[in-house]
Design an enzyme around this catalytic site. Structure first.
Site, PDB file in Angstrom:
ATOM      1  N   ALA A 155      44.501  43.226  40.040  1.00  0.00           N
ATOM      2  CA  ALA A 155      43.480  42.617  39.162  1.00  0.00           C
ATOM      3  C   ALA A 155      42.754  43.622  38.265  1.00  0.00           C
ATOM      4  O   ALA A 155      42.448  44.741  38.677  1.00  0.00           O
ATOM      5  CB  ALA A 155      42.449  41.842  39.958  1.00  0.00           C
ATOM      6  N   GLY A 156      42.526  43.154  37.057  1.00  0.00           N
ATOM      7  CA  GLY A 156      41.699  43.900  36.108  1.00  0.00           C
ATOM      8  C   GLY A 156      42.454  44.843  35.197  1.00  0.00           C
ATOM      9  O   GLY A 156      41.844  45.510  34.353  1.00  0.00           O
ATOM     10  N   LYS A 211      48.691  36.130  50.071  1.00  0.00           N
ATOM     11  CA  LYS A 211      47.712  36.985  49.361  1.00  0.00           C
ATOM     12  C   LYS A 211      46.364  36.320  49.550  1.00  0.00           C
ATOM     13  O   LYS A 211      46.115  35.227  49.046  1.00  0.00           O
ATOM     14  CB  LYS A 211      48.050  37.111  47.879  1.00  0.00           C
ATOM     15  CG  LYS A 211      47.051  38.016  47.163  1.00  0.00           C
ATOM     16  CD  LYS A 211      47.605  38.511  45.859  1.00  0.00           C
ATOM     17  CE  LYS A 211      46.958  37.842  44.681  1.00  0.00           C
ATOM     18  NZ  LYS A 211      45.536  38.216  44.534  1.00  0.00           N
ATOM     19  N   ASN A 268      48.448  39.783  36.118  1.00  0.00           N
ATOM     20  CA  ASN A 268      48.792  38.468  35.577  1.00  0.00           C
ATOM     21  C   ASN A 268      48.322  38.320  34.124  1.00  0.00           C
ATOM     22  O   ASN A 268      49.113  38.216  33.185  1.00  0.00           O
ATOM     23  CB  ASN A 268      48.145  37.395  36.478  1.00  0.00           C
ATOM     24  CG  ASN A 268      48.615  35.994  36.174  1.00  0.00           C
ATOM     25  OD1 ASN A 268      48.611  35.144  37.042  1.00  0.00           O
ATOM     26  ND2 ASN A 268      49.039  35.678  34.961  1.00  0.00           N
ATOM     27  N   THR A 269      47.006  38.329  33.940  1.00  0.00           N
ATOM     28  CA  THR A 269      46.432  37.945  32.654  1.00  0.00           C
ATOM     29  C   THR A 269      46.969  38.772  31.492  1.00  0.00           C
ATOM     30  O   THR A 269      47.296  38.213  30.429  1.00  0.00           O
ATOM     31  CB  THR A 269      44.893  38.081  32.718  1.00  0.00           C
ATOM     32  OG1 THR A 269      44.420  37.378  33.866  1.00  0.00           O
ATOM     33  CG2 THR A 269      44.241  37.514  31.465  1.00  0.00           C
ATOM     34  N   GLY A 292      41.079  39.137  35.389  1.00  0.00           N
ATOM     35  CA  GLY A 292      41.061  38.631  34.020  1.00  0.00           C
ATOM     36  C   GLY A 292      40.216  39.442  33.057  1.00  0.00           C
ATOM     37  O   GLY A 292      40.116  39.085  31.888  1.00  0.00           O
TER      38      GLY A 292
HETATM   39  C1  LIG Z   1      47.523  36.568  39.883  1.00  0.00           C
HETATM   40  C2  LIG Z   1      46.679  36.932  40.986  1.00  0.00           C
HETATM   41  O1  LIG Z   1      47.052  36.660  42.035  1.00  0.00           O
HETATM   42  C3  LIG Z   1      45.366  37.585  40.857  1.00  0.00           C
HETATM   43  O2  LIG Z   1      45.171  38.554  41.787  1.00  0.00           O
HETATM   44  C4  LIG Z   1      44.864  37.986  39.555  1.00  0.00           C
HETATM   45  O3  LIG Z   1      44.883  36.902  38.701  1.00  0.00           O
HETATM   46  C5  LIG Z   1      45.451  39.200  38.916  1.00  0.00           C
HETATM   47  O4  LIG Z   1      44.483  39.733  38.103  1.00  0.00           O
HETATM   48  P1  LIG Z   1      44.629  39.862  36.523  1.00  0.00           P
HETATM   49  O5  LIG Z   1      44.826  38.470  36.015  1.00  0.00           O
HETATM   50  O6  LIG Z   1      43.333  40.493  36.103  1.00  0.00           O
HETATM   51  O7  LIG Z   1      45.800  40.740  36.257  1.00  0.00           O
END
Ligand SMILES: CC(=O)[C@@H](O)[C@H](O)COP(=O)(O)O
EC number: 2.8.1.10
Length: 266
Positions: A189-190, A101, A211-212, A162
């Site tokens: 993300a987001g 990634k 993730n977050t 995040g």
């Molecule tokens: C975990 C990762 O690889 C990232 O792309 C990112 O941290 C994901 O985004 P969020 O933490 O906003 O969900």
């Protein structure tokens, strides 16, 4: 759903459309339970955080092995193409996978991808036999360049990492989906709430990576389940054919002689 709805990405056939990050969980046990509950088949791991040599790194690997999930190493924290390429090469050695990634961060406040460095690194890594999963914006031209560079999947952001903002640019994501109907598109993300994950799946995106929102939830395992259900619901809704919104009312109550709508008159 009658026939298989697996997602094919590079050499993998996935039945789960939920990819999970492994950072910032309260404990390894909670991380493991969240992955199980999510039903995730792919987890992303930062090379910088999980260096294999350390004691923490070893126990992390044991856990991943026990779960039987596939690892997608990431180049989180890299600021240049050169740094990202070097990190990807180390990750291939350490994790025994050519999947990467690819993150090349260009700006600190938004952690926005440096799309120029991203395309450069994507080309070098693809030429070197990597299966590149590029973390990108919704920009159509950048998307074209990434595909030209050899990427077979794109990972557009919904919002900054995040931030939990959900879809920042609805038009941009819709345009991306419409422009690349046959390319696997994984929103990365987001995403802060399950409803936001359902929304990206309803738009026709192929999967969601987050993730977050799970790791930092009051109850990460319960949140993993909530996201899993939402992603499945959004996918099912997309496949079922969502109605087009309209400005004016359209009576849904049957009128005499038309109990079942057009074409089904009793
Ligand atoms: C975990 C990762 O690889 C990232 O792309 C990112 O941290 C994901 O985004 P969020 O933490 O906003 O969900």
């Amino acid at each position: 759903m009658g026939k298989s709805d697996d997602l094919v990405v590079y050499d993998a056939r996935l039945s789960s459309r939920f990819l999970l990050g492994t950072a910032r969980y309260p404990s390894p046990a909670i991380l493991a339970e969240a992955i199980r509950t999510a039903g995730a088949e792919i987890v992303t791991v930062s090379l910088r955080r999980e260096a294999g040599g350390s004691r923490a790194g070893e126990s992390f690997w044991r856990l991943i092995r026990e779960l039987g999930v596939r690892v997608l190493p990431n180049t989180a924290g890299c600021r240049t193409a050169k740094e990202a390429v070097a990190t990807a090469q180390m990750a291939r050695e350490l994790f025994g996978t050519s999947w990467i990634k690819l993150e090349v961060i260009g700006e600190e406040d938004t952690l926005q991808p440096d799309v120029f460095g991203l395309v450069e690194a994507a080309r070098i890594l693809s030429d070197d036999g990597f299966c590149v999963f590029p973390y990108t914006t919704e920009d159509l031209v950048v998307a074209e360049r990434l595909l030209d560079a050899g990427c077979r999947v794109l990972m557009p952001w919904a919002a900054p990492i995040g931030s939990g903002r959900g879809i920042n640019n609805l038009f941009g994501l819709r345009a991306l989906r419409a422009h690349f109907p046959d390319t696997p598109l994984i929103v990365d993300a987001g995403l802060g709430a399950p409803s936001q994950a359902a929304a990206v799946m309803e738009l026709g995106f192929d999967a969601a990576l987050l993730n977050t929102a799970v790791a930092r939830a009051g109850d990460p395992v319960a949140m993993a389940r909530a996201f899993s259900l939402a992603i499945e619901a959004g996918r099912a809704a997309y496949l079922s054919g969502l109605m087009e919104p309209r400005d004016m009312a359209a009576p849904s109550t049957p009128v005499l002689g038309r109990a079942f709508g057009d074409g089904f008159e009793a």
